[in-house]
Motif scaffolding. Structure first.
Motif, PDB file in Angstrom:
ATOM      1  N   HIS A 181      -3.320 -35.399  23.134  1.00  0.00           N
ATOM      2  CA  HIS A 181      -3.102 -36.944  23.631  1.00  0.00           C
ATOM      3  C   HIS A 181      -3.375 -36.852  21.875  1.00  0.00           C
ATOM      4  CE1 HIS A 181      -4.108 -37.407  28.143  1.00  0.00           C
ATOM      5  NE2 HIS A 181      -4.495 -36.592  27.661  1.00  0.00           N
ATOM      6  N   PRO A 182      -2.635 -37.491  21.766  1.00  0.00           N
ATOM      7  CA  PRO A 182      -2.945 -37.998  20.175  1.00  0.00           C
ATOM      8  C   PRO A 182      -4.587 -38.638  19.926  1.00  0.00           C
ATOM      9  CG  PRO A 182      -2.070 -40.071  22.001  1.00  0.00           C
ATOM     10  CD  PRO A 182      -2.162 -39.066  22.566  1.00  0.00           C
ATOM     11  N   LYS A 183      -4.846 -37.982  18.579  1.00  0.00           N
ATOM     12  CA  LYS A 183      -6.390 -38.645  18.131  1.00  0.00           C
ATOM     13  C   LYS A 183      -6.172 -40.128  18.210  1.00  0.00           C
ATOM     14  CE  LYS A 183      -6.354 -34.016  14.916  1.00  0.00           C
ATOM     15  NZ  LYS A 183      -6.913 -33.845  13.524  1.00  0.00           N
ATOM     16  N   ALA A 184      -7.283 -40.715  18.440  1.00  0.00           N
ATOM     17  CA  ALA A 184      -7.343 -42.019  18.522  1.00  0.00           C
ATOM     18  C   ALA A 184      -8.506 -42.374  17.335  1.00  0.00           C
ATOM     19  CB  ALA A 184      -9.063 -42.146  20.025  1.00  0.00           C
ATOM     20  N   TYR A 185      -8.851 -43.255  17.885  1.00  0.00           N
ATOM     21  CA  TYR A 185      -9.846 -44.139  16.618  1.00  0.00           C
ATOM     22  C   TYR A 185     -10.769 -43.854  17.145  1.00  0.00           C
ATOM     23  CZ  TYR A 185     -12.733 -47.972  14.140  1.00  0.00           C
ATOM     24  OH  TYR A 185     -13.381 -48.292  13.363  1.00  0.00           O
ATOM     25  N   HIS A 233     -11.421 -52.325  18.915  1.00  0.00           N
ATOM     26  CA  HIS A 233     -10.453 -53.290  18.074  1.00  0.00           C
ATOM     27  C   HIS A 233     -10.698 -53.887  16.569  1.00  0.00           C
ATOM     28  CE1 HIS A 233      -5.903 -54.216  16.239  1.00  0.00           C
ATOM     29  NE2 HIS A 233      -6.117 -55.387  17.321  1.00  0.00           N
ATOM     30  N   GLU A 234     -10.759 -55.287  17.323  1.00  0.00           N
ATOM     31  CA  GLU A 234     -11.241 -57.079  16.646  1.00  0.00           C
ATOM     32  C   GLU A 234     -12.111 -56.144  15.128  1.00  0.00           C
ATOM     33  OE1 GLU A 234     -12.196 -59.853  19.846  1.00  0.00           O
ATOM     34  OE2 GLU A 234     -10.908 -59.686  20.112  1.00  0.00           O
ATOM     35  N   ASP A 235     -13.184 -55.036  15.654  1.00  0.00           N
ATOM     36  CA  ASP A 235     -13.598 -54.431  14.383  1.00  0.00           C
ATOM     37  C   ASP A 235     -13.231 -53.738  13.866  1.00  0.00           C
ATOM     38  OD1 ASP A 235     -16.745 -54.754  14.128  1.00  0.00           O
ATOM     39  OD2 ASP A 235     -16.278 -52.689  14.441  1.00  0.00           O
ATOM     40  N   ARG A 236     -12.315 -52.894  13.897  1.00  0.00           N
ATOM     41  CA  ARG A 236     -11.863 -52.334  12.753  1.00  0.00           C
ATOM     42  C   ARG A 236     -11.266 -53.127  11.683  1.00  0.00           C
ATOM     43  NH1 ARG A 236      -7.980 -48.534  16.292  1.00  0.00           N
ATOM     44  NH2 ARG A 236      -6.229 -49.751  17.316  1.00  0.00           N
ATOM     45  N   LYS A 243      -4.792 -46.081  15.039  1.00  0.00           N
ATOM     46  CA  LYS A 243      -4.532 -44.890  16.172  1.00  0.00           C
ATOM     47  C   LYS A 243      -5.183 -46.134  17.204  1.00  0.00           C
ATOM     48  CE  LYS A 243      -6.056 -41.293  13.137  1.00  0.00           C
ATOM     49  NZ  LYS A 243      -6.891 -40.454  12.281  1.00  0.00           N
ATOM     50  N   PRO A 244      -4.336 -45.295  18.285  1.00  0.00           N
ATOM     51  CA  PRO A 244      -5.282 -46.015  19.931  1.00  0.00           C
ATOM     52  C   PRO A 244      -6.556 -46.235  19.896  1.00  0.00           C
ATOM     53  CG  PRO A 244      -4.538 -44.063  20.243  1.00  0.00           C
ATOM     54  CD  PRO A 244      -4.282 -43.797  18.426  1.00  0.00           C
ATOM     55  N   VAL A 245      -7.189 -47.341  21.003  1.00  0.00           N
ATOM     56  CA  VAL A 245      -8.570 -47.087  21.421  1.00  0.00           C
ATOM     57  C   VAL A 245      -8.944 -46.653  22.423  1.00  0.00           C
ATOM     58  CG1 VAL A 245     -10.852 -48.415  21.415  1.00  0.00           C
ATOM     59  CG2 VAL A 245      -9.406 -48.922  19.605  1.00  0.00           C
ATOM     60  N   VAL A 246      -9.498 -45.537  22.543  1.00  0.00           N
ATOM     61  CA  VAL A 246     -10.005 -44.849  24.045  1.00  0.00           C
ATOM     62  C   VAL A 246     -10.993 -44.437  24.174  1.00  0.00           C
ATOM     63  CG1 VAL A 246      -9.351 -42.362  24.825  1.00  0.00           C
ATOM     64  CG2 VAL A 246      -6.823 -43.446  22.906  1.00  0.00           C
ATOM     65  N   SER A 270      -9.584 -40.816  30.365  1.00  0.00           N
ATOM     66  CA  SER A 270      -9.446 -41.550  29.367  1.00  0.00           C
ATOM     67  C   SER A 270      -8.453 -42.759  30.406  1.00  0.00           C
ATOM     68  CB  SER A 270      -8.645 -41.060  28.040  1.00  0.00           C
ATOM     69  OG  SER A 270      -9.413 -39.739  28.152  1.00  0.00           O
ATOM     70  N   ALA A 271      -8.802 -43.890  29.163  1.00  0.00           N
ATOM     71  CA  ALA A 271      -8.097 -44.814  29.535  1.00  0.00           C
ATOM     72  C   ALA A 271      -8.418 -46.049  28.137  1.00  0.00           C
ATOM     73  CB  ALA A 271      -9.251 -46.446  30.169  1.00  0.00           C
ATOM     74  N   GLY A 272      -7.063 -45.870  28.032  1.00  0.00           N
ATOM     75  CA  GLY A 272      -6.978 -46.544  25.700  1.00  0.00           C
ATOM     76  C   GLY A 272      -5.553 -47.601  26.259  1.00  0.00           C
ATOM     77  N   TYR A 273      -5.542 -47.882  24.889  1.00  0.00           N
ATOM     78  CA  TYR A 273      -4.959 -49.225  24.375  1.00  0.00           C
ATOM     79  C   TYR A 273      -4.418 -48.675  22.850  1.00  0.00           C
ATOM     80  CZ  TYR A 273      -2.254 -53.397  25.081  1.00  0.00           C
ATOM     81  OH  TYR A 273      -1.092 -54.148  25.353  1.00  0.00           O
ATOM     82  N   ASP A 274      -2.842 -48.773  22.424  1.00  0.00           N
ATOM     83  CA  ASP A 274      -2.452 -48.511  21.311  1.00  0.00           C
ATOM     84  C   ASP A 274      -2.211 -49.986  21.054  1.00  0.00           C
ATOM     85  OD1 ASP A 274      -1.424 -48.225  18.950  1.00  0.00           O
ATOM     86  OD2 ASP A 274      -0.185 -45.609  19.922  1.00  0.00           O
TER      87      ASP A 274
END
Length: 420
Positions: A181-185, A233-236, A243-246, A270-274
């Motif tokens: 999986h791609p690296k997450a935030y 997401h809103e905090d970063r 990067k996706p949040v996972v 894992s549940a995430g959103y890019d």
């Protein structure tokens, strides 16, 4: 394993093997379940209840040892003593340099706390222990008022409680490759001193929360997962939004494979959103989470995942590899996997108690040690408890999460900073 009335030993289950080599002062792999009563706790009565409860959970009277090739539980005569709470929550329990029980029971004012080292049990197994502990406590505390209370509904046999369900359901022919999986935030920021964690607990109405979730055609877990993904997401900052949040979501496998084990029997999806590729629309995030749950939460997919991880310990080369080398490999794999998630959300679910005991209990809650950000939730009657743990000084994400709930019309009662 021998007769539990005498000396016995038992190997760790598949999920438990990761915890000893990856435990640290920053992440102790300890979680806490608590029951808040509507009255002050009597320590002497709680000790009597603990002694009674341990008769039904013999594996809790064990210590963690290690041999040349594996870790194992060994029966122990060490006393289990109730104490008033005196350490920060989720402080270290396992110490490889000394023999000690892998759980402790403490109390503070109206709260009964059960803390457990994760190698011993998962959340579902621990909750069964706490439920029985509270049951015995209240019956000892109010013998006349509760003399007609029925038996608890958890009556698994000794062998069922000790069952290693990973071994029971292992199928060497049913595996899938480990997809990368791609690296997450990853959340950044200054951390609390002395390896402490901050606990922020919110209590909302179960009915209100379910109504809101169903309004989005989502489950409660899906609704809250999407809410936390958006809050993170809103905090970063802008530079961190590529990067996706996972989120890691632990799954109780007993819902998919019959088991009464009091040990570990869980998996993780894992549940995430890019947000860099998809619109930051809450309803679309909910749909993405729901699609993930629909795909991953099936007996077939969970079995494939379970067999893939269990296959490692069935490998003949791995069996004869010295433990010191296994530990190194597990640490490397653990830290590599950690880069694929931002945080975690764990839903223990609805907790039930005999009707006669309900007037004495306000709520249950659960939270865990973590070196990231994690939220745990459970419900009792109409109280849904949402407990955040985090090693970071900043609480902006937690504030965003709870403000999102209040902006949707939910009333939230918040208690913060349970650290000493």
């Amino acid at each position: 394993m021998g007769d539990y009335q005498g000396a016995w030993w038992n190997r760790l289950d598949n999920a438990a093997k990761i915890f000893p080599p990856t435990s640290s002062k920053r992440d102790t792999k300890v979680f806490r379940f608590a029951c808040e009563l509507n009255e002050l706790v009597d320590g002497d009565v709680l000790q009597k209840a603990l002694d009674k409860t341990l008769e039904a959970f013999p594996i809790y009277r064990s210590v963690l040892r290690h041999g040349l090739f594996w870790y194992y539980f060994e029966s122990s005569n060490l006393p289990a003593e109730v104490q008033q709470e005196w350490e920060p929550p989720c402080s270290s329990i396992y110490d490889s340099n000394r023999k000690s029980l892998l759980f402790k029971v403490t109390y503070f004012r109206c709260r009964i706390n059960l803390e457990i080292y994760h190698a011993l049990s998962d959340g579902t197994g621990a909750m069964q222990f706490l439920r029985l502990l509270v049951y015995h406590y209240l019956l000892f505390r109010h013998p006349e008022d509760l003399k007609n209370t029925p038996q608890m509904d958890y009556d698994a046999s000794f062998s069922q409680k000790m069952d290693d369900s990973f071994q029971k359901y292992y199928d060497k022919n049913g595996r899938k490759g480990n997809a990368r999986h791609p690296k997450a935030y990853r959340i950044k920021g200054q951390k609390l001193p002395e390896h402490r964690i901050r606990v922020i607990e919110g209590v909302v109405s179960v009915k209100q929360a379910l109504a809101k979730a169903h309004g989005y055609n989502a489950t409660l877990t899906g609704f809250l997962t999407a809410l936390l993904l958006c809050a993170i997401h809103e905090d970063r900052s802008l530079r961190d939004q590529q990067k996706p949040v996972v989120l890691e979501i632990p799954v109780n496998l007993r819902k998919y494979f019959p088991s009464e084990s009091a040990r570990n029997f869980f998996s993780v999806i894992s549940a995430g959103y890019d947000f860099s590729k998809k619109p930051p629309d809450f309803e679309q995030v909910i749909r993405a989470v729901d699609d993930c749950f629909q795909k991953e939460l099936t007996p077939e997919q969970l079995s494939l995942r379970m067999n893939t991880f269990a296959a490692i310990e069935h490998n003949p080369f791995a069996r004869v590899t010295p433990l010191i080398l296994k530990d190194v490999a597990l640490k490397i794999g653990y830290h590599a996997a950690a880069k694929e998630s931002t945080g975690a959300l764990s839903n223990i679910g609805k907790i039930s108690m005999p009707q006669e005991l309900i007037p004495y209990i306000r709520l249950f809650d659960v939270f865990v040690s973590t070196n990231k950000l994690q939220i745990c939730l459970c419900s009792f009657e109409d109280n849904l408890t949402l407990s955040f743990t985090s090693p970071f000084i900043s609480t902006d994400i937690q504030k965003r999460f709870f403000r999102s709930l209040t902006s949707m019309g939910l009333e939230v009662e918040i208690a913060s900073n349970l650290i000493h």
